[in-house]
Design a protein around this motif. Structure first.
Motif, mmCIF file in Angstrom:
data_model
loop_
_atom_site.group_PDB
_atom_site.id
_atom_site.type_symbol
_atom_site.label_atom_id
_atom_site.label_comp_id
_atom_site.label_asym_id
_atom_site.label_seq_id
_atom_site.Cartn_x
_atom_site.Cartn_y
_atom_site.Cartn_z
ATOM 1 N N ALA A 1 -1.994 0.642 7.148
ATOM 2 C CA ALA A 1 -1.663 1.552 5.940
ATOM 3 C C ALA A 1 -2.512 2.808 5.691
ATOM 4 O O ALA A 1 -2.364 3.896 5.749
ATOM 5 N N CYS A 2 -3.995 2.261 5.615
ATOM 6 C CA CYS A 2 -5.002 2.743 5.285
ATOM 7 C C CYS A 2 -5.347 3.653 5.971
ATOM 8 O O CYS A 2 -5.824 4.629 6.571
ATOM 9 N N GLU A 3 -5.287 3.313 8.262
ATOM 10 C CA GLU A 3 -5.964 3.649 8.795
ATOM 11 C C GLU A 3 -4.354 5.016 9.242
ATOM 12 O O GLU A 3 -4.891 5.736 9.544
ATOM 13 N N ASP B 1 -8.896 5.064 2.412
ATOM 14 C CA ASP B 1 -10.170 3.911 1.588
ATOM 15 C C ASP B 1 -10.155 2.606 0.993
ATOM 16 O O ASP B 1 -9.820 3.023 -0.169
ATOM 17 N N LEU B 2 -10.420 1.502 1.764
ATOM 18 C CA LEU B 2 -10.126 0.395 0.869
ATOM 19 C C LEU B 2 -12.000 0.252 -0.015
ATOM 20 O O LEU B 2 -12.325 0.340 0.873
ATOM 21 N N VAL B 3 -11.496 0.875 -1.383
ATOM 22 C CA VAL B 3 -12.928 0.712 -1.880
ATOM 23 C C VAL B 3 -13.306 -0.825 -3.538
ATOM 24 O O VAL B 3 -14.124 -0.377 -4.082
ATOM 25 N N GLY B 4 -12.377 -1.255 -3.080
ATOM 26 C CA GLY B 4 -12.500 -2.238 -4.123
ATOM 27 C C GLY B 4 -11.310 -2.924 -4.417
ATOM 28 O O GLY B 4 -10.440 -3.404 -3.677
ATOM 29 N N GLY B 5 -11.961 -4.226 -5.616
ATOM 30 C CA GLY B 5 -10.454 -5.173 -5.782
ATOM 31 C C GLY B 5 -10.914 -5.870 -6.837
ATOM 32 O O GLY B 5 -12.362 -6.357 -6.919
ATOM 33 N N ALA C 1 0.747 -0.976 -0.055
ATOM 34 C CA ALA C 1 -0.341 -0.222 0.079
ATOM 35 C C ALA C 1 1.019 0.853 -0.092
ATOM 36 O O ALA C 1 0.596 1.926 -0.910
ATOM 37 N N ILE C 2 1.803 1.297 0.837
ATOM 38 C CA ILE C 2 2.868 3.116 0.703
ATOM 39 C C ILE C 2 3.191 2.555 -0.138
ATOM 40 O O ILE C 2 3.768 4.185 -0.743
ATOM 41 N N GLU D 1 -5.223 -12.765 5.012
ATOM 42 C CA GLU D 1 -5.907 -12.421 6.042
ATOM 43 C C GLU D 1 -4.463 -11.413 6.585
ATOM 44 O O GLU D 1 -4.492 -10.239 7.248
ATOM 45 N N GLN D 2 -3.316 -12.099 6.819
ATOM 46 C CA GLN D 2 -2.328 -11.208 7.642
ATOM 47 C C GLN D 2 -2.425 -10.151 6.186
ATOM 48 O O GLN D 2 -1.450 -8.995 7.209
ATOM 49 N N LEU D 3 -2.341 -10.472 4.784
ATOM 50 C CA LEU D 3 -1.384 -9.640 4.705
ATOM 51 C C LEU D 3 -2.620 -8.700 4.326
ATOM 52 O O LEU D 3 -2.171 -7.442 4.927
ATOM 53 N N TYR D 4 -3.892 -8.426 4.701
ATOM 54 C CA TYR D 4 -4.857 -7.933 4.719
ATOM 55 C C TYR D 4 -4.332 -7.053 5.416
ATOM 56 O O TYR D 4 -4.963 -5.430 5.748
ATOM 57 N N ALA D 5 -4.346 -7.529 6.576
ATOM 58 C CA ALA D 5 -3.536 -7.321 7.934
ATOM 59 C C ALA D 5 -2.635 -5.608 7.881
ATOM 60 O O ALA D 5 -2.827 -4.655 9.080
#
Length: 343
Positions: free
Chosen positions: A119-121, A126-130, A77-78, A110-114
């Motif tokens: 990073a988003c927080e 905002d995560l808006v799709g994919g 994300a960064i 789930e670890q990846l998305y954590a």
């Protein structure tokens, strides 16, 4: 296909992109800037929309033998946020698409998305799709980031002028030396049961490699001082490559001073341990995600007062080329020897 065919590695990433996209005309009035910078610029009124995307492939961009999935998500994300800041903008939304092979479980993803969520927080995105898909080549991550910037306030690679001051945030080469350390310890650990690497005293360079940060703070400081850079790019592929991008897009040359390149002591220590040239590591290592930018000479006093920003050289006329000025006053032509996925 007929005649002489070209190897992709001969063009490199940016040469390939230029060749593939040069025949695509801009047909929509909302497209203010297309391919060729850190992000595209779309105009829709008082604010412009910035769009950037990155593709990360296992075995090319990361190695899961020593990269934790949560750190990988954060970093994925960064690197996109950094592109938006490099345009003087603010990241707002991302979409995340992944390809996953059968060796991964739901808990792994789930670890990846954590990491992505963290990073988003922190950066207010905002995560808006994919999208998700099966993969036969390991883990594939593609993130698109959208941001905004006030109309006319975007900073491109193409605005540098002779006599402009070249500046860089933070320090350089740390992420590269962190990668060298991880690869060495991974190699030593091969075939050894219960091997415990010793990373004490090396935490900074490991963090720079595994968990980099986008330099939102630098953009904030520049705005507070009333400074709009004349050009800007983030240091993802190495200082040498990024300098040449600015020089090419702006039609200028540059002089950068060896003794002014900011380098952390842990980076210097590890370069000595690896018997590696320190300046080479700083110029060509990449993945620092610092901001490289130019400012007008009239902003010299303002820049001097901003902590964490180093003036490392100046922009010249194009005919003088791009060179590194050594400690003894000699000049070495700068070559793009940074990260190239096709090599």
């Amino acid at each position: 296909m007929t005649g002489q065919e070209t190897e992709i590695k001969d063009l490199g990433e940016f040469g390939l992109i230029e060749r593939l996209t040069k025949e695509f005309p801009i047909t929509n009035k909302e497209t203010k800037l297309g391919v060729g910078d850190d992000a595209a610029v779309l105009t829709f009124g008082e604010k412009d929309v910035l769009v950037t995307t990155d593709l990360l492939l296992e075995g090319i961009h990361f190695d899961l033998r020593y990269v934790p999935l949560q750190h990988l998500g954060y970093k994925s994300a960064i690197v996109n946020f950094s592109d938006i800041y490099a345009m003087n903008g603010t990241p707002r939304q991302i979409t995340v698409s992944i390809g996953v092979s059968s060796r991964f479980t739901v808990e792994h993803i789930e670890q990846l998305y954590a990491g992505i969520r963290k990073a988003c927080e922190i950066y207010g995105v905002d995560l808006v799709g994919g999208d998700t898909s099966a993969s036969v080549t390991g883990l594939v991550i593609s993130i698109t980031c959208m941001g905004d910037v006030a109309s006319g306030e975007e900073v491109r690679r193409s605005g540098a002028k002779p006599t402009d001051i070249i500046c860089v945030s933070g320090d350089l080469g740390a992420a590269f030396m962190g990668l060298q350390l991880l690869e060495r310890e991974n190699s030593v650990a091969a075939g050894q049961k219960d091997f415990q690497p010793d990373f004490s005293g090396k935490e900074y360079i490991l963090e720079r490699q595994l968990k980099p940060e986008a330099r939102r703070d630098v953009i904030t400081k520049l705005k507070e001082k009333g400074i709009k850079p004349t050009s800007m790019i983030d240091v993802s592929d190495g200082l040498s490559s990024e300098l040449l991008h600015i020089c090419k897009e702006s039609g200028v040359g540059c002089r950068v001073y060896e003794d002014k390149i900011p380098i952390d002591y842990q980076t210097a220590f590890m370069a000595e341990e690896f018997n590696m040239n320190l300046v080479t590591a700083a110029m060509n290592g990449g993945e620092d995600y610092e901001l490289l930018f130019t400012v007008s000479l009239t902003d010299h006093e303002k820049i001097e007062k901003i902590e964490g920003i180093k003036m490392i050289g100046y922009i010249t006329e194009q005919g003088l080329g791009a060179a590194l000025v050594t400690r003894d006053g000699g000049e070495i032509p700068i070559k793009a020897q940074g990260w190239n996925a096709f090599n």
